[in-house]
Enzyme design. Structure first.
Site, PDB file in Angstrom:
ATOM      1  N   CYS A  72       3.116   8.515   1.418  1.00  0.00           N
ATOM      2  CA  CYS A  72       3.777   7.558   2.303  1.00  0.00           C
ATOM      3  C   CYS A  72       4.006   6.264   1.517  1.00  0.00           C
ATOM      4  O   CYS A  72       3.062   5.634   1.054  1.00  0.00           O
ATOM      5  CB  CYS A  72       2.872   7.313   3.506  1.00  0.00           C
ATOM      6  SG  CYS A  72       3.512   6.109   4.663  1.00  0.00           S
ATOM      7  N   CYS A 128       3.504  -3.080  15.879  1.00  0.00           N
ATOM      8  CA  CYS A 128       3.272  -2.723  14.465  1.00  0.00           C
ATOM      9  C   CYS A 128       2.531  -3.846  13.748  1.00  0.00           C
ATOM     10  O   CYS A 128       2.897  -5.015  13.873  1.00  0.00           O
ATOM     11  CB  CYS A 128       4.606  -2.460  13.788  1.00  0.00           C
ATOM     12  SG  CYS A 128       4.433  -2.108  12.029  1.00  0.00           S
ATOM     13  N   CYS A 181      -2.415   5.919  11.114  1.00  0.00           N
ATOM     14  CA  CYS A 181      -0.998   5.627  11.247  1.00  0.00           C
ATOM     15  C   CYS A 181      -0.680   4.256  11.822  1.00  0.00           C
ATOM     16  O   CYS A 181      -1.205   3.856  12.850  1.00  0.00           O
ATOM     17  CB  CYS A 181      -0.410   6.690  12.168  1.00  0.00           C
ATOM     18  SG  CYS A 181       1.277   6.394  12.611  1.00  0.00           S
ATOM     19  N   GLU A 196       0.822  -1.193   0.000  1.00  0.00           N
ATOM     20  CA  GLU A 196       0.000   0.000   0.000  1.00  0.00           C
ATOM     21  C   GLU A 196       0.857   1.243   0.000  1.00  0.00           C
ATOM     22  O   GLU A 196       1.945   1.260   0.560  1.00  0.00           O
ATOM     23  CB  GLU A 196      -0.867   0.023   1.261  1.00  0.00           C
ATOM     24  CG  GLU A 196      -1.968  -0.990   1.227  1.00  0.00           C
ATOM     25  CD  GLU A 196      -2.751  -1.002   2.523  1.00  0.00           C
ATOM     26  OE1 GLU A 196      -3.962  -1.210   2.445  1.00  0.00           O
ATOM     27  OE2 GLU A 196      -2.170  -0.800   3.582  1.00  0.00           O
ATOM     28  N   SER A 239      12.552   6.850   7.044  1.00  0.00           N
ATOM     29  CA  SER A 239      12.281   6.530   8.439  1.00  0.00           C
ATOM     30  C   SER A 239      12.893   5.178   8.774  1.00  0.00           C
ATOM     31  O   SER A 239      12.695   4.203   8.055  1.00  0.00           O
ATOM     32  CB  SER A 239      10.761   6.482   8.650  1.00  0.00           C
ATOM     33  OG  SER A 239      10.465   6.194   9.995  1.00  0.00           O
ATOM     34  N   CYS A 250       8.571  -5.318  15.243  1.00  0.00           N
ATOM     35  CA  CYS A 250       8.267  -4.394  16.340  1.00  0.00           C
ATOM     36  C   CYS A 250       6.929  -4.823  16.955  1.00  0.00           C
ATOM     37  O   CYS A 250       5.981  -5.149  16.238  1.00  0.00           O
ATOM     38  CB  CYS A 250       8.184  -2.955  15.824  1.00  0.00           C
ATOM     39  SG  CYS A 250       9.767  -2.378  15.159  1.00  0.00           S
ATOM     40  N   CYS A 305       7.899  -7.016   6.646  1.00  0.00           N
ATOM     41  CA  CYS A 305       9.036  -6.425   7.355  1.00  0.00           C
ATOM     42  C   CYS A 305       9.690  -7.504   8.206  1.00  0.00           C
ATOM     43  O   CYS A 305       9.029  -8.426   8.674  1.00  0.00           O
ATOM     44  CB  CYS A 305       8.538  -5.292   8.260  1.00  0.00           C
ATOM     45  SG  CYS A 305       9.869  -4.295   8.963  1.00  0.00           S
ATOM     46  N   GLU A 334      11.390  -1.765   6.234  1.00  0.00           N
ATOM     47  CA  GLU A 334      12.480  -0.965   6.785  1.00  0.00           C
ATOM     48  C   GLU A 334      13.346  -0.500   5.609  1.00  0.00           C
ATOM     49  O   GLU A 334      14.094  -1.299   5.029  1.00  0.00           O
ATOM     50  CB  GLU A 334      13.289  -1.809   7.783  1.00  0.00           C
ATOM     51  CG  GLU A 334      14.607  -1.214   8.218  1.00  0.00           C
ATOM     52  CD  GLU A 334      14.523   0.217   8.746  1.00  0.00           C
ATOM     53  OE1 GLU A 334      13.661   0.511   9.591  1.00  0.00           O
ATOM     54  OE2 GLU A 334      15.328   1.049   8.283  1.00  0.00           O
TER      55      GLU A 334
HETATM   56  N1  SAH Z   1      10.635   0.639   9.470  1.00  0.00           N
HETATM   57  C1  SAH Z   1      10.583   2.076   9.465  1.00  0.00           C
HETATM   58  C2  SAH Z   1       9.445   2.684   8.664  1.00  0.00           C
HETATM   59  C3  SAH Z   1       8.067   2.086   8.812  1.00  0.00           C
HETATM   60  S1  SAH Z   1       7.150   2.411  10.254  1.00  0.00           S
HETATM   61  C4  SAH Z   1      10.580   2.595  10.884  1.00  0.00           C
HETATM   62  O1  SAH Z   1      10.522   1.801  11.812  1.00  0.00           O
HETATM   63  O2  SAH Z   1      10.707   3.801  11.072  1.00  0.00           O
HETATM   64  C5  SAH Z   1       6.724   4.112  10.261  1.00  0.00           C
HETATM   65  C6  SAH Z   1       6.368   4.585  11.683  1.00  0.00           C
HETATM   66  O3  SAH Z   1       5.066   4.152  12.148  1.00  0.00           O
HETATM   67  C7  SAH Z   1       7.366   4.065  12.695  1.00  0.00           C
HETATM   68  O4  SAH Z   1       7.715   5.082  13.582  1.00  0.00           O
HETATM   69  C8  SAH Z   1       6.551   2.987  13.365  1.00  0.00           C
HETATM   70  O5  SAH Z   1       7.090   2.646  14.596  1.00  0.00           O
HETATM   71  C9  SAH Z   1       5.185   3.619  13.448  1.00  0.00           C
HETATM   72  N2  SAH Z   1       4.099   2.672  13.749  1.00  0.00           N
HETATM   73  C10 SAH Z   1       4.046   1.357  13.448  1.00  0.00           C
HETATM   74  N3  SAH Z   1       2.889   0.808  13.900  1.00  0.00           N
HETATM   75  C11 SAH Z   1       2.192   1.786  14.509  1.00  0.00           C
HETATM   76  C12 SAH Z   1       0.900   1.856  15.150  1.00  0.00           C
HETATM   77  N4  SAH Z   1       0.111   0.788  15.236  1.00  0.00           N
HETATM   78  N5  SAH Z   1       0.492   3.043  15.622  1.00  0.00           N
HETATM   79  C13 SAH Z   1       1.282   4.141  15.494  1.00  0.00           C
HETATM   80  N6  SAH Z   1       2.492   4.134  14.894  1.00  0.00           N
HETATM   81  C14 SAH Z   1       2.955   2.985  14.409  1.00  0.00           C
END
Ligand code: SAH
Length: 373
Positions: free
Chosen positions: A109, A123, A342, A96, A200, A120, A116, A169
């Site tokens: 975005c 996420c 987000c 997406e 990011s 995390c 990934c 990532e």
């Molecule tokens: N891998 C990269 C880019 C993708 S995530 C990174 O970690 O920066 C983009 C942002 O969204 C990151 O800061 C991530 O931690 C955040 N994110 C992921 N899941 C989320 C959620 N459920 N709610 C809010 N932010 C989230």
């Protein structure tokens, strides 16, 4: 038709295209012409590239192609947020990208991987596992599609900002991402200023070090926790590159470069990382780094084991840091009526049969990653 033996010119930045044309016995300036056709005018049919001779156009059709992922679906939110679902492996995988229109800019975005590897804990992309890296063509195609889609609707400007905050990532797909970034910033393509392109990262330290001399893009670092014990849990990559090394890499990125600044991202998880004590620790950690701090209210999704911090805690956290001179902004969720708030970029995977069935029915819930910057 997919042309397996043809070279997809969407994978090549200016240097790559120059090499390609010279290899064909042509002058390097053809690269600029081709980029203008494809990326600026949105023309992908060689036959229409009228400033090239008929024989060159024919030979391009023989050896090359301009191949995009197939567009599977688009959604539009009441607040103007949109997302596109793109097919990247036949019917097997989809990714997406999300468009966030604001008064003075239009941000896209973009995803860098299908799934990934980082896992995390908060996420939703992590829950999908990892499939593969996207190619440069698949990364730049997201911008092409959104930008020319807007222009075709009569918008003057198209996309003004790109954030690599979609699935994946970006720094673990370094070469493909950097080649795509080159194209985003090239005057003969999208001509975005480097400051308007944000990468990011969850903190891939060696790749951050490589970035220092390589590029001037904006760097966002997903911090989310102010100490190793907590960060090990939220961002397992921290076990490999702990906070001390990460902060050192942040210093290397900005020190000696007057105009550089890091954007720290910090997802607000209720009762997990949102106390005043965490704010104190965070302040100690990032004081002295030219930076901005984005507090992202956690966006829940089915099976999420966290809750979003309440407004009061977020505000107390924000105020503590702002009072100590850290520019701190709470992000607003956008596009939640199309599940594009987000942090939930999920795409679609072959093994997720329930979702793909829903898609076929047009009912699919797809996550999206939206940031109001
Ligand atoms: N891998 C990269 C880019 C993708 S995530 C990174 O970690 O920066 C983009 C942002 O969204 C990151 O800061 C991530 O931690 C955040 N994110 C992921 N899941 C989320 C959620 N459920 N709610 C809010 N932010 C989230």
């Amino acid at each position: 038709m997919l042309a397996v033996d043809k070279i997809n010119l969407l994978n090549l930045n200016r240097v790559g295209l120059e090499r390609f044309f010279v290899g064909c016995g042509e002058k390097p300036f053809r690269a600029k012409q081709l980029m203008q056709w494809v990326h600026q005018r949105g023309v992908t049919d060689f036959a229409q590239m009228t400033d090239m001779s008929k024989s060159l156009r024919d030979s391009l059709s023989d050896q090359a192609c301009i191949e995009f992922p197939r567009l599977v679906d688009t959604r539009k939110s009441a607040d103007g947020t949109r997302k596109w679902l793109l097919d990247v492996d036949g019917v097997e995988n989809a990714i997406e990208c999300v468009l966030i229109p604001e008064k003075s800019r239009t941000t896209l975005c973009i995803s860098s991987q299908v799934g990934c590897t980082l896992n995390c804990s908060f996420c939703s992309t992590a829950k999908q596992g990892f499939n593969r890296n996207l190619t440069t063509a698949e990364i730049i195609a997201q911008l092409h599609l959104a930008h020319h889609g807007l222009l075709a609707e009569g918008q003057q400007q198209g996309i003004t900002n790109v954030v690599m905050m979609g699935m994946g990532e970006p720094l673990l797909n370094f070469d493909a991402v950097m080649t795509a970034v080159d194209m985003m910033c090239d005057d003969f393509a999208y001509a975005l200023s480097k400051r308007r392109v944000t990468i990011s990262t969850a903190g891939v330290v060696p790749a951050m070090e490589k970035l220092v001399d390589n590029t001037d893009v904006s760097l966002a670092v997903s911090l989310h926790a102010p100490n190793d014990a907590l960060r090990d849990e939220l961002v397992p990559l921290n076990r490999k590159y702990p906070i001390r090394e990460l902060i050192k890499a942040c210093h290397s990125y900005v020190d000696g470069y007057k105009s550089r600044k890091i954007t720290f991202e910090y997802v607000m998880l209720k009762g997990v990382n949102d106390s005043l004590e965490h704010a104190r620790e965070l302040n100690k950690l990032i004081q002295g780094i030219p930076c901005k701090l984005n507090l992202i209210p956690f966006n829940p999704y089915p099976q999420a084991k966290y809750k979003c911090s309440d407004e009061k805690s977020i505000d107390r956290f924000r105020k503590y840091l702002a009072d100590r001179g850290i520019i701190t902004v709470t992000r607003r969720a956008r596009g939640d009526d199309i599940d594009a708030a987000c942090g939930q970029l999920a795409g679609q995977f072959k093994d997720r049969s329930r979702r793909s069935q829903e898609y076929q029915l047009g009912l699919g819930e797809i996550g999206g990653m939206i940031h109001a910057h």
